[in-house]
Design a protein around this motif. Structure first.
Motif, PDB file in Angstrom:
ATOM      1  N   ALA A 170       3.866   5.571  19.314  1.00 53.20           N
ATOM      2  CA  ALA A 170       4.881   6.457  18.741  1.00 53.20           C
ATOM      3  C   ALA A 170       5.879   5.724  17.849  1.00 53.20           C
ATOM      4  O   ALA A 170       6.705   6.371  17.192  1.00 53.20           O
ATOM      5  N   SER A 171       5.795   4.387  17.782  1.00 56.99           N
ATOM      6  CA  SER A 171       6.721   3.653  16.906  1.00 56.99           C
ATOM      7  C   SER A 171       6.328   3.789  15.436  1.00 56.99           C
ATOM      8  O   SER A 171       7.144   3.557  14.548  1.00 56.99           O
ATOM      9  N   LYS A 172       5.082   4.185  15.166  1.00 48.83           N
ATOM     10  CA  LYS A 172       4.626   4.330  13.786  1.00 48.83           C
ATOM     11  C   LYS A 172       5.003   5.699  13.239  1.00 48.83           C
ATOM     12  O   LYS A 172       5.060   6.676  13.980  1.00 48.83           O
ATOM     13  N   PRO A 173       5.248   5.793  11.920  1.00 48.30           N
ATOM     14  CA  PRO A 173       5.538   7.108  11.317  1.00 48.30           C
ATOM     15  C   PRO A 173       4.348   8.054  11.498  1.00 48.30           C
ATOM     16  O   PRO A 173       3.193   7.633  11.431  1.00 48.30           O
ATOM     17  N   LEU A 174       4.641   9.311  11.733  1.00 51.17           N
ATOM     18  CA  LEU A 174       3.606  10.320  11.933  1.00 51.17           C
ATOM     19  C   LEU A 174       3.384  11.093  10.640  1.00 51.17           C
ATOM     20  O   LEU A 174       4.324  11.660  10.076  1.00 51.17           O
ATOM     21  N   GLU A 175       2.158  11.103  10.163  1.00 52.34           N
ATOM     22  CA  GLU A 175       1.824  11.875   8.972  1.00 52.34           C
ATOM     23  C   GLU A 175       1.566  13.316   9.393  1.00 52.34           C
ATOM     24  O   GLU A 175       0.641  13.585  10.150  1.00 52.34           O
ATOM     25  N   ARG A 176       2.389  14.229   8.877  1.00 48.89           N
ATOM     26  CA  ARG A 176       2.291  15.633   9.287  1.00 48.89           C
ATOM     27  C   ARG A 176       1.847  16.497   8.109  1.00 48.89           C
ATOM     28  O   ARG A 176       2.427  16.447   7.029  1.00 48.89           O
ATOM     29  N   SER A 177       0.809  17.293   8.358  1.00 47.51           N
ATOM     30  CA  SER A 177       0.356  18.243   7.344  1.00 47.51           C
ATOM     31  C   SER A 177      -0.420  19.351   8.031  1.00 47.51           C
ATOM     32  O   SER A 177      -1.240  19.089   8.912  1.00 47.51           O
ATOM     33  N   ARG A 178      -0.156  20.590   7.605  1.00 45.95           N
ATOM     34  CA  ARG A 178      -0.876  21.726   8.169  1.00 45.95           C
ATOM     35  C   ARG A 178      -2.069  22.120   7.306  1.00 45.95           C
ATOM     36  O   ARG A 178      -2.781  23.058   7.648  1.00 45.95           O
ATOM     37  N   THR A 179      -2.273  21.410   6.207  1.00 43.65           N
ATOM     38  CA  THR A 179      -3.420  21.692   5.337  1.00 43.65           C
ATOM     39  C   THR A 179      -4.172  20.401   5.071  1.00 43.65           C
ATOM     40  O   THR A 179      -3.572  19.375   4.741  1.00 43.65           O
ATOM     41  N   LEU A 180      -5.474  20.460   5.228  1.00 46.07           N
ATOM     42  CA  LEU A 180      -6.330  19.291   5.029  1.00 46.07           C
ATOM     43  C   LEU A 180      -7.276  19.575   3.870  1.00 46.07           C
ATOM     44  O   LEU A 180      -8.062  20.530   3.913  1.00 46.07           O
TER      45      LEU A 180
END
Length: 734
Positions: free
Chosen positions: A372-382
């Motif tokens: 969880a220390s790494k940034p999370l890439e968030r996207s609802r479209t792939l």
């Protein structure tokens, strides 16, 4: 985001890590950024190791499943049934159901949780972002490590098993099977003040339980009952928890033998129930099952977070057992650290499963660590292909977006669209993105998403098919109205009369130039034999008698759910009503309906009904009764037309009597391909026979008029009913 998935069947028991869009968060859900998730060695490995033969045996052992398979074969044929089975086998399934992390977002109806809360969750798989419902979620105090909180679901299973055993302070409890659940059950029983005896085939597991607080441990031997008797003053234990799975009857009978008279035996795993009456009968032992992790399990409304049980009536629900496990960790009463044999990154999930299967894991539990220390890439479209590499669609190509990727979409609509020239599937949307991503490449879709707006906002999409759950139709329709795209909606158009009224008022408020093409998925009118029947009848139709005899469904079927289904009238009757309208070809005037075999208190539980539609000088009678049997027609339509009678059975056999007798038989075709052909023609502005909006209005109005008639016990005038729906407030009640 990344998620661990499995196929229904994989002979090597493999998992894989796939890329999916971030899941949609429903009104009773939260989004959780995972920190740790627990691999349940028993349940998950058991699932991965299933063979085709075992699944067939499991299906044949369930009467309802046997009947469902038979009906699928009779209604769809062997080829389509085989296609559905294969689709089920290769469809990725989530695996895992216990973890802990931090809340990213909450649904509209969520009140007790906020973004940033540390939480533990149940019933959701191994993924960077999980979407549990509120009833499967508990807060984690700052003093509790999230890696310990990740044990919450398996811990709650152990807690519920001990509650089923009704153990009391000072009683002696035997835990037979010292895998993950058994080890935790031993810890919790010890924390509750019980004398704990651990039993297992593996000496290492027995030693682990002893090191973690069990009072005595034994390995399984033929004289186990004598050894336990010597330890308990010849009485036997007060309660035995079977936390092992076995196809041998030895386990259940040994459990009976070591339990005292009028004691309790609780089955947590799977064991063969070949019980010798000597112990069971003469000792008056209570034999019980423990299902999942508390009251609420397998109750659809509870699992979806829509209802909770009052504290004063159901003290320990699923969620309260989850919370109790976290409380025990916070109090220092249990510590799961000695059970953990390793932590693995998400990309090494297969290594974790292999270590458990091969017996090389030092402990009985493995954790997936999401760093969880790494940034999370968030996207609802792939995007399936990078935008720069995608060729622009030719103007002659019609783009179709699809919302909802269930069995009907996968097995019927996508194959039908693939056969229509000049049509390309653009976007696929589903709540989790898994089903959409599974088929996206095979249909050459450009993107998959969990965001409906991404479907409507796509400039190359000309038409949108709404194939989501019934309860979401109204929302998706209303969001699609301003898009200017043609809309195809699977039946029912909407789920309630109130939603129907709101839709009508929304359409009335639009300028005529902005009203989109709306087509309702009532496919039976496009069946080839329906057109043949109409051609063969020489005069106007006087009456239609429509018998529908589907197989019986279980009481917890989705169609009887108050929200997801609403009862079989709402879920299915629009089909039959519309076909009666088509055959009689006159305006319906009055509708009356009655429940067959007793009216349920809640009409959303309705399964058997009769509907009569009065057209003035003609009538239609629809009888829907769960009396289906293999070999009989599921749908039989008898049409009378002044000296002629036509009988259509299951859209494959047609026979007319009277002035001229004719017969024909063909491969069953219920009009699914024909309806999409006509929809695409309508979108292109070509001549078509697509169901018009006035025809859609008639079918839906009669559906909800029938529902009102069931409630009131009186016939309902269709025109008056529509006027009431259009009134301000949309109250359909007279």
């Amino acid at each position: 985001m990344k998620q661990v998935i499995r196929r229904v069947i994989d002979r090597k028991g493999r998992v894989t890590t796939a890329e999916y869009p971030e899941p949609h968060v429903g009104p009773d859900q939260v989004l959780v950024r995972n920190h740790f998730s627990l691999i349940s060695s028993g349940t998950e490995l058991g699932t991965l190791s299933k063979t085709p033969a075992e699944l067939v045996k499991q299906t044949l052992a369930d009467p309802w499943m046997r009947n469902a398979v038979q009906q699928t074969i009779f209604s769809a044929g062997l080829t389509q049934t085989a296609r559905r089975v294969w689709q089920e086998m290769i469809t990725p399934r989530e695996i895992g159901y216990s973890g802990a992390g931090e809340i990213l977002d909450v649904g509209a109806r969520v009140r007790d949780f906020r973004p940033g809360d540390r939480v533990a969750y149940a019933a959701t798989g191994h993924a960077e972002v999980a979407a549990p419902t509120v009833n499967h979620l508990v807060k984690v105090p700052d003093g509790v490590e999230l890696r310990q909180a990740a044990f919450v679901t398996v811990g709650a299973i152990a807690i519920h098993a001990l509650r089923r055993a009704e153990v009391q302070f000072g009683e002696t409890v035997a835990i037979l099977g010292l895998g993950l659940v058994g080890q935790i059950a031993a810890m919790v029983a010890k924390a509750a003040g019980c004398v704990v005896i651990g039993i297992d085939l593996d000496p290492k597991r027995a030693d682990l339980a002893l090191a973690n607080g069990a009072d005595r441990v034994f390995t399984v031997t033929p004289d186990l009952d004598k050894r336990v008797a010597d330890l308990t003053g010849k009485h036997g234990v007060d309660a035995t928890l079977i936390c092992a799975s076995s196809h041998s009857s030895t386990v259940i009978n040994q459990s009976m033998a070591i339990t005292r008279r009028q004691g309790r035996v609780v089955i947590v795993g799977y064991v063969k129930l070949d019980v010798h009456p000597k112990e069971f009968l003469y000792k008056e032992i209570d034999l019980r099952y423990s299902r999942a992790y508390g009251p609420g399990s397998y109750h659809r409304a509870y699992d979806k977070g829509r209802v909770d049980y009052p504290f004063g009536y159901v003290r320990w629900t699923e969620q309260r057992n989850l919370a109790e496990l976290v409380r025990l960790v916070d109090a220092g009463a249990v510590d799961f650290t000695p059970l953990v044999g390793g932590q693995f990154t998400l990309d090494r999930a297969q290594d974790a499963f292999d270590a458990i299967r091969n017996g090389t894991l030092p402990g009985v539990a493995a954790l997936l660590d999401y760093d969880a220390s790494k940034p999370l890439e968030r996207s609802r479209t792939l995007q399936i292909e990078p935008r720069s590499r995608r060729k622009r669609s030719r103007k002659s190509t019609l783009g179709v977006g699809i919302i909802g990727c269930g069995n009907h979409t996968l097995g019927t609509h996508l194959p039908a669209l693939a056969k229509i020239k000049g049509v390309r599937v653009r976007g696929l949307a589903s709540a989790t993105g898994k089903m959409a991503a599974t088929v996206a490449k095979s249909v050459k879709a450009s993107h998959v998403t969990t965001d409906v707006d991404a479907i409507y906002d796509d400039a190359d999409t000309d038409a949108v098919m709404i194939c989501s759950g019934h309860a979401q139709h109204a929302e998706h329709l209303r969001r699609g109205l301003p898009s200017g795209k043609a809309l195809f909606v699977e039946k029912p158009l909407v789920s309630t009369a109130e939603e129907f009224g709101a839709l009508l008022r929304d359409l009335e408020a639009l300028p005529n130039s902005d009203v989109p093409l709306i087509a309702l998925g009532l496919n039976r009118r496009y069946a080839p034999l329906v057109q043949t029947l109409r051609d063969w009848l020489e005069g106007p139709v006087d009456s239609v008698v429509y018998h529908v005899t589907p197989p019986r469904i279980p009481v917890d079927h989705w169609s009887l759910d108050p929200v997801d289904g609403g009862g079989r009238l709402i879920a299915e009757a629009e089909h039959f009503i519309d076909l009666c309208h088509l055959l009689i070809d006159r305006e319906p005037q009055r509708v009356s309906a009655t429940a067959l075999g007793g009216r349920p208190e809640d009409l959303r539980r309705l399964v058997n009904y009769a509907v009569t539609i009065d057209y003035g000088d003609a009538s239609a009678h629809i009888v829907f009764n769960e009396s289906g049997a293999a070999g009989q027609p599921r749908e039989r339509i008898t049409v009378s037309a002044k000296g002629q009678v036509g009988v259509l059975e299951d859209f494959e056999r047609l026979h007319t009597h009277g002035r001229s007798e004719k017969r024909t038989k063909q491969r069953r075709d219920m009009g699914h391909r024909g309806q999409l052909d006509q929809f695409i023609k309508a979108v292109r502005g070509e001549d078509n026979t697509l169901l018009t909006w006035p025809e859609t209005l008639r079918a839906t109005a009669c559906l909800f008029a029938a529902h009102e008639s069931l409630e009131s016990g009186r016939p309902v005038d269709v025109e008056s009913f529509l006027h009431r729906l259009l009134a301000v407030g949309g109250d359909p009640q007279p």
